[in-house]
Design a protein around this motif. Structure first.
Motif, mmCIF file in Angstrom:
data_model
loop_
_atom_site.group_PDB
_atom_site.id
_atom_site.type_symbol
_atom_site.label_atom_id
_atom_site.label_comp_id
_atom_site.label_asym_id
_atom_site.label_seq_id
_atom_site.Cartn_x
_atom_site.Cartn_y
_atom_site.Cartn_z
ATOM 1 N N ALA A 17 0.835 -1.207 0.000
ATOM 2 C CA ALA A 17 0.000 0.000 0.000
ATOM 3 C C ALA A 17 0.870 1.257 0.000
ATOM 4 O O ALA A 17 0.558 2.238 -0.685
ATOM 5 C CB ALA A 17 -0.930 -0.001 1.212
ATOM 6 N N ILE A 18 1.971 1.225 0.737
ATOM 7 C CA ILE A 18 2.896 2.366 0.746
ATOM 8 C C ILE A 18 3.518 2.551 -0.631
ATOM 9 O O ILE A 18 3.592 3.674 -1.148
ATOM 10 C CB ILE A 18 3.989 2.191 1.828
ATOM 11 N N ALA A 20 2.270 1.646 -3.477
ATOM 12 C CA ALA A 20 1.224 2.148 -4.384
ATOM 13 C C ALA A 20 1.022 3.642 -4.186
ATOM 14 O O ALA A 20 0.888 4.403 -5.161
ATOM 15 C CB ALA A 20 -0.086 1.386 -4.152
ATOM 16 N N ARG A 21 0.995 4.085 -2.938
ATOM 17 C CA ARG A 21 0.825 5.515 -2.653
ATOM 18 C C ARG A 21 2.009 6.311 -3.180
ATOM 19 O O ARG A 21 1.843 7.418 -3.695
ATOM 20 C CB ARG A 21 0.659 5.717 -1.143
ATOM 21 N N GLN A 23 3.733 5.628 -5.816
ATOM 22 C CA GLN A 23 3.523 5.727 -7.264
ATOM 23 C C GLN A 23 2.481 6.795 -7.592
ATOM 24 O O GLN A 23 2.639 7.556 -8.539
ATOM 25 C CB GLN A 23 3.068 4.379 -7.833
ATOM 26 N N GLU A 24 1.424 6.849 -6.793
ATOM 27 C CA GLU A 24 0.333 7.801 -7.038
ATOM 28 C C GLU A 24 0.757 9.244 -6.793
ATOM 29 O O GLU A 24 0.389 10.138 -7.547
ATOM 30 C CB GLU A 24 -0.859 7.491 -6.122
ATOM 31 N N THR A 25 1.499 9.453 -5.699
ATOM 32 C CA THR A 25 1.748 10.817 -5.240
ATOM 33 C C THR A 25 3.163 11.323 -5.476
ATOM 34 O O THR A 25 3.390 12.527 -5.438
ATOM 35 C CB THR A 25 1.462 10.934 -3.731
ATOM 36 N N GLU A 27 5.432 10.883 -3.351
ATOM 37 C CA GLU A 27 5.974 11.121 -2.015
ATOM 38 C C GLU A 27 6.922 9.991 -1.621
ATOM 39 O O GLU A 27 6.833 8.880 -2.136
ATOM 40 C CB GLU A 27 4.857 11.216 -0.986
ATOM 41 N N LYS A 29 8.622 7.210 1.103
ATOM 42 C CA LYS A 29 8.077 6.314 2.126
ATOM 43 C C LYS A 29 7.991 7.030 3.463
ATOM 44 O O LYS A 29 6.995 6.918 4.175
ATOM 45 C CB LYS A 29 8.972 5.079 2.296
ATOM 46 N N ILE A 32 5.021 9.395 3.673
ATOM 47 C CA ILE A 32 3.749 8.673 3.782
ATOM 48 C C ILE A 32 3.558 8.120 5.192
ATOM 49 O O ILE A 32 2.485 8.256 5.787
ATOM 50 C CB ILE A 32 3.682 7.546 2.729
ATOM 51 N N SER A 36 0.783 9.302 7.967
ATOM 52 C CA SER A 36 -0.121 8.288 8.530
ATOM 53 C C SER A 36 -0.061 8.289 10.051
ATOM 54 O O SER A 36 -1.101 8.212 10.720
ATOM 55 C CB SER A 36 0.250 6.900 7.998
#
Length: 71
Positions: A17-18, A20-21, A23-25, A27, A29, A32, A36
């Motif tokens: 999930a990290i 994937a995030r 890749q999306e943003t 940002e 690790k 993120i 969180s």
């Protein structure tokens, strides 16, 4: 002073999930995970703090304008 280092082991699904995030943003690790943890612990983000400062500054500016207009 640099930020303290925290090394933890995480389950594979959280790691995915990290990633994937990331890749999306775009940002990191660290960003993120920090965001969180701030959300989980109920701590304001730097964006939230900046917004609060901007809001307070706007109030002060308005009060100054009101004061100047009554003089």
């Amino acid at each position: 002073m640099p930020n303290p280092f925290l090394g933890v082991r995480i389950p594979p699904d959280i790691h995915e999930a990290i990633l994937a995030r990331m890749q999306e943003t775009g940002e990191s690790k660290s960003d993120i995970v920090i965001q969180s943890l701030r959300a989980y612990l109920g701590l304001p983000s730097s964006h939230d703090r900046l917004t609060q400062v901007e809001d307070r500054l706007a109030i002060l500016e308005q009060k100054l304008l009101e004061r100047e207009s009554t003089e």
